[in-house]
Design a protein around this motif. Structure first.
Motif, mmCIF file in Angstrom:
data_model
loop_
_atom_site.group_PDB
_atom_site.id
_atom_site.type_symbol
_atom_site.label_atom_id
_atom_site.label_comp_id
_atom_site.label_asym_id
_atom_site.label_seq_id
_atom_site.Cartn_x
_atom_site.Cartn_y
_atom_site.Cartn_z
ATOM 1 N N GLU A 272 9.052 -4.331 -3.840
ATOM 2 C CA GLU A 272 7.918 -4.506 -2.935
ATOM 3 C C GLU A 272 7.320 -3.163 -2.565
ATOM 4 O OE1 GLU A 272 7.737 -7.757 0.049
ATOM 5 O OE2 GLU A 272 9.914 -7.448 0.041
ATOM 6 N N ARG A 273 5.999 -3.179 -2.324
ATOM 7 C CA ARG A 273 5.330 -1.990 -1.782
ATOM 8 C C ARG A 273 5.455 -2.038 -0.275
ATOM 9 N NH1 ARG A 273 -0.382 -0.632 -4.411
ATOM 10 N NH2 ARG A 273 -0.505 0.208 -2.323
ATOM 11 N N VAL A 274 5.794 -0.904 0.298
ATOM 12 C CA VAL A 274 5.975 -0.798 1.739
ATOM 13 C C VAL A 274 5.068 0.316 2.251
ATOM 14 C CG1 VAL A 274 7.594 -0.275 3.604
ATOM 15 C CG2 VAL A 274 8.355 -1.612 1.616
ATOM 16 N N ARG A 275 4.243 -0.019 3.228
ATOM 17 C CA ARG A 275 3.339 0.934 3.877
ATOM 18 C C ARG A 275 4.013 1.403 5.154
ATOM 19 N NH1 ARG A 275 0.559 4.063 6.334
ATOM 20 N NH2 ARG A 275 -1.696 4.223 6.377
ATOM 21 N N PHE A 276 4.047 2.708 5.360
ATOM 22 C CA PHE A 276 4.674 3.265 6.554
ATOM 23 C C PHE A 276 3.860 2.911 7.797
ATOM 24 C CE2 PHE A 276 7.648 6.880 5.215
ATOM 25 C CZ PHE A 276 7.995 6.237 4.055
ATOM 26 N N ALA A 277 4.526 2.369 8.795
ATOM 27 C CA ALA A 277 3.901 2.129 10.095
ATOM 28 C C ALA A 277 3.666 3.483 10.764
ATOM 29 C CB ALA A 277 4.822 1.270 10.962
ATOM 30 N N CYS A 278 2.751 3.537 11.690
ATOM 31 C CA CYS A 278 2.555 4.667 12.608
ATOM 32 C C CYS A 278 1.783 5.857 12.060
ATOM 33 C CB CYS A 278 3.877 5.237 13.144
ATOM 34 S SG CYS A 278 5.184 4.084 13.479
ATOM 35 N N THR B 231 2.782 -7.218 8.083
ATOM 36 C CA THR B 231 2.300 -7.252 6.703
ATOM 37 C C THR B 231 0.807 -6.971 6.763
ATOM 38 O OG1 THR B 231 3.940 -8.939 6.140
ATOM 39 C CG2 THR B 231 2.104 -8.679 4.612
ATOM 40 N N ASP B 232 0.300 -6.152 5.817
ATOM 41 C CA ASP B 232 -1.122 -5.825 5.863
ATOM 42 C C ASP B 232 -1.951 -6.738 4.964
ATOM 43 O OD1 ASP B 232 -0.912 -4.812 3.250
ATOM 44 O OD2 ASP B 232 -1.164 -2.720 3.847
ATOM 45 N N ARG B 233 -3.257 -6.489 4.929
ATOM 46 C CA ARG B 233 -4.163 -7.348 4.162
ATOM 47 C C ARG B 233 -3.926 -7.257 2.657
ATOM 48 N NH1 ARG B 233 -9.269 -3.656 5.729
ATOM 49 N NH2 ARG B 233 -8.960 -2.058 4.163
ATOM 50 N N TYR B 234 -3.211 -6.220 2.200
ATOM 51 C CA TYR B 234 -2.870 -6.087 0.777
ATOM 52 C C TYR B 234 -1.504 -6.696 0.478
ATOM 53 C CZ TYR B 234 -6.583 -2.649 1.288
ATOM 54 O OH TYR B 234 -7.766 -2.018 1.590
#
Length: 131
Positions: A16-22, A58-61
């Motif tokens: 999975e792709r994970v986007r860093f929060a903050c 979870t984001d829009r992507y």
């Protein structure tokens, strides 16, 4: 590893792709973009390429948004402290450890490192200008 605030994680067969929060790191095409990615890569490598996630959204992507830890280090704070990312104020309410990244940014700004060492365009402004 995609850039300074997005990674791919594998658990068993699932990737999975994970986007860093903050935080928001420079885009790869921006000055310091590749340096930010490589700095993050080195932080993760110090712990045998293992991370622990605290998923917050979870984001829009359809990427997981998470606080990311490796070897006992909060990677968002490490990226910001090294001047390799900025606090992403717009989404800070989704960040359980917001105080740590703000403190890291205060340190980076006063030390004038990375994105704070010159007149760098913030990643969110860069994306708006290059749509």
């Amino acid at each position: 590893m995609h850039d300074g605030d997005t990674i791919r994680v594998r658990q068993g067969q699932l990737v999975e792709r994970v986007r860093f929060a903050c935080i928001d790191a420079p885009e790869l095409a921006q000055p310091l973009g590749k340096e930010s990615r490589d700095y993050l890569k080195s932080l993760i490598a110090q712990n045998g390429n293992r991370v622990t996630l605290k998923i917050v959204d979870t984001d829009r992507y359809r990427r997981k948004i998470a606080e990311v830890f490796s070897g006992g280090k909060f990677l968002q704070a490490e990226q910001v402290k090294g001047g390799m990312a900025c606090v992403y104020e717009q989404y800070l309410s989704n960040c359980p450890d917001a105080a740590a990244v703000k403190q890291a940014q205060n340190f980076a700004q006063s030390s004038r490192v990375g994105v704070w060492s010159g007149n760098y365009t913030k990643p969110w402004d860069y994306r708006k200008m290059n749509r």
